[in-house]
Motif scaffolding. Structure first.
Motif, PDB file in Angstrom:
ATOM      1  N   CYS A 175      43.567  -7.848  40.294  1.00 22.11           N
ATOM      2  CA  CYS A 175      43.421  -7.844  41.759  1.00 22.11           C
ATOM      3  C   CYS A 175      43.811  -6.487  42.338  1.00 22.11           C
ATOM      4  CB  CYS A 175      44.274  -8.941  42.381  1.00 22.11           C
ATOM      5  SG  CYS A 175      44.143  -8.992  44.179  1.00 22.11           S
ATOM      6  N   ILE A 176      42.907  -5.932  43.188  1.00 20.09           N
ATOM      7  CA  ILE A 176      43.193  -4.644  43.813  1.00 20.09           C
ATOM      8  C   ILE A 176      43.514  -4.813  45.298  1.00 20.09           C
ATOM      9  CG2 ILE A 176      41.899  -3.221  42.166  1.00 20.09           C
ATOM     10  CD1 ILE A 176      39.549  -3.326  44.189  1.00 20.09           C
ATOM     11  N   ALA A 177      43.718  -6.050  45.725  1.00 18.34           N
ATOM     12  CA  ALA A 177      44.061  -6.360  47.122  1.00 18.34           C
ATOM     13  C   ALA A 177      43.042  -5.811  48.115  1.00 18.34           C
ATOM     14  CB  ALA A 177      45.465  -5.850  47.449  1.00 18.34           C
ATOM     15  N   CYS A 178      41.757  -5.965  47.808  1.00 23.15           N
ATOM     16  CA  CYS A 178      40.709  -5.482  48.719  1.00 23.15           C
ATOM     17  C   CYS A 178      40.488  -6.468  49.862  1.00 23.15           C
ATOM     18  CB  CYS A 178      39.408  -5.257  47.965  1.00 23.15           C
ATOM     19  SG  CYS A 178      38.681  -6.763  47.315  1.00 23.15           S
ATOM     20  N   MET A 179      41.015  -7.666  49.721  1.00 26.44           N
ATOM     21  CA  MET A 179      40.974  -8.717  50.744  1.00 26.44           C
ATOM     22  C   MET A 179      39.583  -9.321  50.983  1.00 26.44           C
ATOM     23  SD  MET A 179      44.133  -8.292  51.236  1.00 26.44           S
ATOM     24  CE  MET A 179      44.893  -9.158  52.563  1.00 26.44           C
ATOM     25  N   GLN A 180      38.582  -8.975  50.159  1.00 24.54           N
ATOM     26  CA  GLN A 180      37.234  -9.521  50.361  1.00 24.54           C
ATOM     27  C   GLN A 180      37.238 -11.046  50.307  1.00 24.54           C
ATOM     28  OE1 GLN A 180      34.289  -7.726  50.876  1.00 24.54           O
ATOM     29  NE2 GLN A 180      35.660  -5.992  51.136  1.00 24.54           N
ATOM     30  N   CYS A 181      37.998 -11.609  49.376  1.00 25.46           N
ATOM     31  CA  CYS A 181      37.995 -13.069  49.226  1.00 25.46           C
ATOM     32  C   CYS A 181      38.690 -13.737  50.402  1.00 25.46           C
ATOM     33  CB  CYS A 181      38.640 -13.477  47.914  1.00 25.46           C
ATOM     34  SG  CYS A 181      40.309 -12.843  47.681  1.00 25.46           S
ATOM     35  N   GLU A 182      39.816 -13.132  50.836  1.00 25.04           N
ATOM     36  CA  GLU A 182      40.541 -13.731  51.961  1.00 25.04           C
ATOM     37  C   GLU A 182      39.702 -13.686  53.234  1.00 25.04           C
ATOM     38  OE1 GLU A 182      44.847 -12.705  52.797  1.00 25.04           O
ATOM     39  OE2 GLU A 182      44.044 -12.620  54.819  1.00 25.04           O
ATOM     40  N   LEU A 183      39.007 -12.536  53.458  1.00 24.15           N
ATOM     41  CA  LEU A 183      38.176 -12.385  54.649  1.00 24.15           C
ATOM     42  C   LEU A 183      37.036 -13.385  54.667  1.00 24.15           C
ATOM     43  CD1 LEU A 183      37.716  -8.544  55.013  1.00 24.15           C
ATOM     44  CD2 LEU A 183      38.547 -10.065  56.791  1.00 24.15           C
ATOM     45  N   ARG A 184      36.429 -13.630  53.498  1.00 28.63           N
ATOM     46  CA  ARG A 184      35.207 -14.431  53.461  1.00 28.63           C
ATOM     47  C   ARG A 184      35.440 -15.888  53.092  1.00 28.63           C
ATOM     48  NH1 ARG A 184      32.757  -9.677  51.516  1.00 28.63           N
ATOM     49  NH2 ARG A 184      31.931  -8.637  53.336  1.00 28.63           N
ATOM     50  N   CYS A 185      36.639 -16.283  52.763  1.00 21.93           N
ATOM     51  CA  CYS A 185      36.859 -17.700  52.437  1.00 21.93           C
ATOM     52  C   CYS A 185      36.737 -18.518  53.710  1.00 21.93           C
ATOM     53  CB  CYS A 185      38.233 -17.921  51.828  1.00 21.93           C
ATOM     54  SG  CYS A 185      38.561 -19.683  51.618  1.00 21.93           S
ATOM     55  N   PRO A 186      35.702 -19.376  53.830  1.00 21.07           N
ATOM     56  CA  PRO A 186      35.534 -20.132  55.065  1.00 21.07           C
ATOM     57  C   PRO A 186      36.555 -21.266  55.207  1.00 21.07           C
ATOM     58  CG  PRO A 186      33.583 -20.296  53.656  1.00 21.07           C
ATOM     59  CD  PRO A 186      34.668 -19.707  52.837  1.00 21.07           C
ATOM     60  N   ASP A 187      37.265 -21.557  54.145  1.00 26.37           N
ATOM     61  CA  ASP A 187      38.127 -22.740  54.148  1.00 26.37           C
ATOM     62  C   ASP A 187      39.612 -22.435  54.223  1.00 26.37           C
ATOM     63  OD1 ASP A 187      36.136 -24.894  53.861  1.00 26.37           O
ATOM     64  OD2 ASP A 187      35.603 -23.760  52.083  1.00 26.37           O
ATOM     65  N   PHE A 188      39.972 -21.187  54.509  1.00 23.92           N
ATOM     66  CA  PHE A 188      41.384 -20.806  54.645  1.00 23.92           C
ATOM     67  C   PHE A 188      42.165 -21.107  53.366  1.00 23.92           C
ATOM     68  CE2 PHE A 188      41.419 -19.854  59.224  1.00 23.92           C
ATOM     69  CZ  PHE A 188      40.234 -20.453  59.600  1.00 23.92           C
ATOM     70  N   ALA A 189      41.467 -21.066  52.212  1.00 21.61           N
ATOM     71  CA  ALA A 189      42.093 -21.494  50.958  1.00 21.61           C
ATOM     72  C   ALA A 189      42.667 -20.339  50.148  1.00 21.61           C
ATOM     73  CB  ALA A 189      41.068 -22.260  50.114  1.00 21.61           C
ATOM     74  N   ILE A 190      42.378 -19.078  50.543  1.00 24.85           N
ATOM     75  CA  ILE A 190      42.870 -17.949  49.760  1.00 24.85           C
ATOM     76  C   ILE A 190      43.730 -17.042  50.629  1.00 24.85           C
ATOM     77  CG2 ILE A 190      42.229 -15.884  48.439  1.00 24.85           C
ATOM     78  CD1 ILE A 190      39.848 -17.196  47.463  1.00 24.85           C
ATOM     79  N   LYS A 191      44.878 -16.696  50.093  1.00 25.07           N
ATOM     80  CA  LYS A 191      45.717 -15.693  50.743  1.00 25.07           C
ATOM     81  C   LYS A 191      45.989 -14.618  49.706  1.00 25.07           C
ATOM     82  CE  LYS A 191      48.028 -18.774  53.938  1.00 25.07           C
ATOM     83  NZ  LYS A 191      49.255 -19.498  54.248  1.00 25.07           N
ATOM     84  N   VAL A 192      45.831 -13.356  50.122  1.00 23.43           N
ATOM     85  CA  VAL A 192      46.138 -12.265  49.206  1.00 23.43           C
ATOM     86  C   VAL A 192      47.376 -11.543  49.726  1.00 23.43           C
ATOM     87  CG1 VAL A 192      45.318 -10.144  48.134  1.00 23.43           C
ATOM     88  CG2 VAL A 192      43.722 -11.994  48.588  1.00 23.43           C
ATOM     89  N   HIS A 193      48.421 -11.547  48.921  1.00 21.19           N
ATOM     90  CA  HIS A 193      49.642 -10.852  49.311  1.00 21.19           C
ATOM     91  C   HIS A 193      49.636  -9.486  48.653  1.00 21.19           C
ATOM     92  CE1 HIS A 193      51.139 -14.632  50.916  1.00 21.19           C
ATOM     93  NE2 HIS A 193      50.699 -15.214  49.804  1.00 21.19           N
ATOM     94  N   LYS A 194      49.623  -8.448  49.488  1.00 20.35           N
ATOM     95  CA  LYS A 194      49.637  -7.087  48.929  1.00 20.35           C
ATOM     96  C   LYS A 194      51.022  -6.798  48.388  1.00 20.35           C
ATOM     97  CE  LYS A 194      46.144  -4.683  51.586  1.00 20.35           C
ATOM     98  NZ  LYS A 194      45.820  -3.772  52.635  1.00 20.35           N
ATOM     99  N   LYS A 195      51.058  -6.120  47.233  1.00 20.14           N
ATOM    100  CA  LYS A 195      52.364  -5.699  46.729  1.00 20.14           C
ATOM    101  C   LYS A 195      52.258  -4.296  46.151  1.00 20.14           C
ATOM    102  CE  LYS A 195      51.771  -7.993  42.307  1.00 20.14           C
ATOM    103  NZ  LYS A 195      52.234  -9.006  41.379  1.00 20.14           N
ATOM    104  N   GLU A 196      53.298  -3.532  46.280  1.00 22.02           N
ATOM    105  CA  GLU A 196      53.290  -2.174  45.741  1.00 22.02           C
ATOM    106  C   GLU A 196      53.428  -2.233  44.227  1.00 22.02           C
ATOM    107  OE1 GLU A 196      52.550   0.498  47.477  1.00 22.02           O
ATOM    108  OE2 GLU A 196      52.368  -0.838  49.201  1.00 22.02           O
ATOM    109  N   ALA A 197      52.602  -1.462  43.543  1.00 19.84           N
ATOM    110  CA  ALA A 197      52.627  -1.496  42.083  1.00 19.84           C
ATOM    111  C   ALA A 197      53.853  -0.752  41.546  1.00 19.84           C
ATOM    112  CB  ALA A 197      51.372  -0.873  41.530  1.00 19.84           C
TER     113      ALA A 197
END
Lengths: 271, 67
Positions: B45-67
């Protein structure tokens, strides 16, 4: 951090009723982000809708919401705005609700240029009522009431809104998720009628009758159809065939209705 | 250079298995498992947030973390 949508949603309302892959959820996320960008006080924001899949949207949001009669969202919203001009009014609805059954209310809200934001989710069909064709079902496409293909030409909602007098008209698609909240936020900030048309996908009643094998295929089509206004200006006309323009299509400063009406009240009271 | 990575949180009871997130994830983190999405390669995961933005069902959250 993940975006905090939960604080804008009424507790216990998720999962929502929309079908797998329905773009209305993406639009709802965009609307929440736009309301956060504009720092709208939810106690001072009215979200009004009519009947239909798209019109279920306000029910999930923790704000002042009003679920009204089929097609009459713009009329009820006009009433709310006239009674309480200090409120921010947002209307949510679909293409059938907004341009067929509520077509008259829609064009007259545009004509009056009353200060509200109309988020119109155009999924090319009547979804909830059983897949009947709407004024936005593309010519030749199948619906439950046009099994041999729809003979009607379509409404271009954005052109209709501009022609009717709306002072802010923008268009995007459910695929362009980040553009949704930017355009809605612009619409909320605009003083006057703002129409944001969002092309959407309905896999259940439109997609399966029109040979779309998956939700992803419908999303890809939305992506391919869209051409930003600035890019379109440089393209020859033949390359724009079958494409739709996205971005802010029209913006102008025009007298706003509630302000005009306040003047009438002043005159009538002899001030 | 270390790119910021993300942690994908999936709320399984909201997921309706529409496949949008799986199709648009640029690093193939997600895959379908009996109509519910799961993070098969969470380390990609590169935390691009594409999945969180496009999930119509509010089912995905992406938590950014510093590597």
């Amino acid at each position: 951090m993940a975006y905090d949508y939960d604080s804008s949603i009424r507790p216990g309302k998720l999962p929502h009723i929309w079908c797998p892959g329905c773009g209305h959820g993406i639009v709802m996320k965009g609307l929440i982000r736009a309301m956060d960008t504009c720092e709208l006080d939810r106690k001072n924001t009215a979200i009004v809708s009519g009947i239909g899949c798209a019109s279920r949207l306000p029910g999930y949001l923790d704000a002042c919401t009003l679920h009204t009669a089929h097609g009459r969202a713009a009329a009820f919203a006009t009433g709310v705005k006239m009674a309480k001009p200090e409120m921010d009014v947002i209307v949510c609805g679909g293409d059938g609700d907004g341009t067929a059954i509520g077509g008259n209310h829609f064009i007259h809200a545009c004509r009056r240029n009353i200060n509200m934001t109309y988020v119109l989710m155009n999924n090319f069909i009547y979804g909830m009522t059983g897949g009947q064709f709407s004024p936005c079902t593309p010519t030749g496409d199948k619906a439950s009431t046009t099994p041999y293909g729809n003979p009607d030409p379509i409404f271009d909602i954005s052109k209709l809104a501009i022609g009717a007098g709306a002072s802010f008209v923008a268009r995007t698609t459910a695929f362009h998720a980040t553009q949704i909240d930017k355009l809605i936020a612009e619409g909320i900030k605009h003083k006057g009628m703002a129409v944001i048309e969002i092309l959407d996908d309905c896999p259940t009643t439109y997609g399966r009758r029109n040979k779309f094998r998956s939700v992803v295929e419908m999303m890809e089509r939305l992506k391919d159809m869209a051409v930003p206004v600035a890019a379109a200006a440089k393209l020859p006309a033949e390359k724009l065939e079958g494409k739709i323009l996205t971005g802010i299509l029209h913006q102008e400063d025009k007298p706003e209705y509630t302000a005009q009406y306040a003047e009438v009240i002043k005159k009538a009271q002899g001030a | 250079m270390s790119s910021p990575k993300g942690e994908v949180e999936i709320i399984e009871q909201y997921c309706k298995g529409c496949n949008i997130c799986v199709a648009f994830c640029p690093t193939n983190v997600l895959e379908m498992d009996l109509f519910v999405v799961k993070a098969a390669k969470p380390e990609a995961c590169i935390a691009c947030m594409q999945c969180e933005l496009r999930c119509p069902d509010f089912a995905i959250k992406v938590h950014k973390k510093e590597a």
